[in-house]
Write a protein that holds these residues in place. Structure first.
Motif, mmCIF file in Angstrom:
data_model
loop_
_atom_site.group_PDB
_atom_site.id
_atom_site.type_symbol
_atom_site.label_atom_id
_atom_site.label_comp_id
_atom_site.label_asym_id
_atom_site.label_seq_id
_atom_site.Cartn_x
_atom_site.Cartn_y
_atom_site.Cartn_z
ATOM 1 N N UNK A 27 0.809 -1.204 0.000
ATOM 2 C CA UNK A 27 0.000 0.000 0.000
ATOM 3 C C UNK A 27 0.846 1.258 0.000
ATOM 4 N N UNK A 28 2.148 1.107 -0.091
ATOM 5 C CA UNK A 28 3.035 2.262 -0.121
ATOM 6 C C UNK A 28 3.528 2.474 -1.542
ATOM 7 N N UNK A 29 4.129 3.625 -1.773
ATOM 8 C CA UNK A 29 4.678 3.914 -3.091
ATOM 9 C C UNK A 29 5.818 2.961 -3.410
ATOM 10 N N UNK A 30 5.972 2.688 -4.693
ATOM 11 C CA UNK A 30 7.054 1.823 -5.157
ATOM 12 C C UNK A 30 8.161 2.728 -5.688
ATOM 13 N N UNK A 31 9.337 2.586 -5.133
ATOM 14 C CA UNK A 31 10.490 3.377 -5.560
ATOM 15 C C UNK A 31 11.234 2.620 -6.658
ATOM 16 N N UNK A 32 11.957 3.338 -7.506
ATOM 17 C CA UNK A 32 12.752 2.657 -8.525
ATOM 18 C C UNK A 32 13.693 1.604 -7.925
ATOM 19 N N UNK A 33 14.239 1.893 -6.754
ATOM 20 C CA UNK A 33 15.120 0.932 -6.087
ATOM 21 C C UNK A 33 14.381 -0.370 -5.798
ATOM 22 N N UNK A 34 13.119 -0.263 -5.400
ATOM 23 C CA UNK A 34 12.311 -1.452 -5.115
ATOM 24 C C UNK A 34 12.181 -2.319 -6.359
ATOM 25 N N UNK A 35 11.920 -1.669 -7.473
ATOM 26 C CA UNK A 35 11.737 -2.396 -8.720
ATOM 27 C C UNK A 35 13.032 -3.077 -9.165
ATOM 28 N N UNK A 36 14.147 -2.361 -9.044
ATOM 29 C CA UNK A 36 15.445 -2.939 -9.424
ATOM 30 C C UNK A 36 15.751 -4.153 -8.546
ATOM 31 N N UNK A 38 13.694 -6.010 -6.865
ATOM 32 C CA UNK A 38 12.726 -7.085 -7.083
ATOM 33 C C UNK A 38 13.100 -7.944 -8.280
ATOM 34 N N UNK A 39 13.818 -7.378 -9.235
ATOM 35 C CA UNK A 39 14.241 -8.141 -10.406
ATOM 36 C C UNK A 39 15.550 -8.878 -10.154
ATOM 37 N N UNK A 40 16.177 -8.636 -9.004
ATOM 38 C CA UNK A 40 17.428 -9.305 -8.684
ATOM 39 C C UNK A 40 18.644 -8.611 -9.283
ATOM 40 N N UNK A 41 18.436 -7.409 -9.795
ATOM 41 C CA UNK A 41 19.542 -6.661 -10.400
ATOM 42 C C UNK A 41 20.241 -5.801 -9.352
ATOM 43 N N UNK A 42 21.451 -5.378 -9.696
ATOM 44 C CA UNK A 42 22.179 -4.444 -8.847
ATOM 45 C C UNK A 42 21.674 -3.031 -9.102
ATOM 46 N N UNK A 43 21.793 -2.188 -8.083
ATOM 47 C CA UNK A 43 21.398 -0.796 -8.250
ATOM 48 C C UNK A 43 22.546 -0.066 -8.935
ATOM 49 N N UNK A 44 22.360 0.143 -10.237
ATOM 50 C CA UNK A 44 23.326 0.874 -11.057
ATOM 51 C C UNK A 44 22.562 2.013 -11.729
ATOM 52 N N UNK A 45 23.267 3.011 -12.230
ATOM 53 C CA UNK A 45 22.560 4.102 -12.918
ATOM 54 C C UNK A 45 21.684 3.603 -14.075
ATOM 55 N N UNK A 46 22.175 2.642 -14.847
ATOM 56 C CA UNK A 46 21.391 2.119 -15.973
ATOM 57 C C UNK A 46 20.128 1.401 -15.484
ATOM 58 N N UNK A 47 20.253 0.595 -14.446
ATOM 59 C CA UNK A 47 19.092 -0.119 -13.918
ATOM 60 C C UNK A 47 18.088 0.841 -13.274
ATOM 61 N N UNK A 48 18.580 1.885 -12.644
ATOM 62 C CA UNK A 48 17.687 2.881 -12.042
ATOM 63 C C UNK A 48 16.912 3.619 -13.128
ATOM 64 N N UNK A 49 17.552 3.925 -14.235
ATOM 65 C CA UNK A 49 16.857 4.586 -15.351
ATOM 66 C C UNK A 49 15.792 3.661 -15.925
ATOM 67 N N UNK A 50 16.124 2.397 -16.069
ATOM 68 C CA UNK A 50 15.149 1.416 -16.550
ATOM 69 C C UNK A 50 13.930 1.384 -15.627
ATOM 70 N N UNK A 51 14.182 1.327 -14.320
ATOM 71 C CA UNK A 51 13.091 1.249 -13.344
ATOM 72 C C UNK A 51 12.247 2.519 -13.368
ATOM 73 N N UNK A 52 12.877 3.663 -13.490
ATOM 74 C CA UNK A 52 12.120 4.921 -13.551
ATOM 75 C C UNK A 52 11.211 4.939 -14.774
ATOM 76 N N UNK A 53 11.730 4.515 -15.909
ATOM 77 C CA UNK A 53 10.911 4.471 -17.131
ATOM 78 C C UNK A 53 9.755 3.490 -16.975
ATOM 79 N N UNK A 54 10.040 2.342 -16.400
ATOM 80 C CA UNK A 54 9.003 1.320 -16.211
ATOM 81 C C UNK A 54 7.907 1.839 -15.280
#
Length: 68
Positions: A27-36, A38-54
């Motif tokens: 019930x809380x907001x989903x942050x880009x970090x959460x999405x990254x 959840x996919x099992x990826x590392x938090x990198x600038x490229x992955x954060x951009x992907x999550x923000x777009x998604x």
């Protein structure tokens, strides 16, 4: 030393947990970090951009497509 798992007994009356109890969101907001993460990826600038777009295109429910 034993590495076996304890036995699980299932009675005929037990059923699977209903979907409405297995939601990933709390019930809380989903942050880009959460999405990254959840996919099992590392938090990198490229992955954060992907999550923000998604999140921009799919909204917070994007994490529901990744997690049950």
């Amino acid at each position: 030393m034993s590495t076996s798992q304890p036995e699980t007994s299932w009675s005929s009356g037990e059923r699977a947990t209903p979907d409405d109890l297995l939601h990933a969101r709390t019930g809380t907001d989903v942050a880009p970090e959460d999405l990254v993460l959840a996919t099992g990826r590392d938090i990198t600038p490229a992955n954060m951009e992907w999550a923000k777009r998604k999140l921009e295109t799919e909204g917070p429910s994007a994490i529901e497509r990744i997690l049950p």
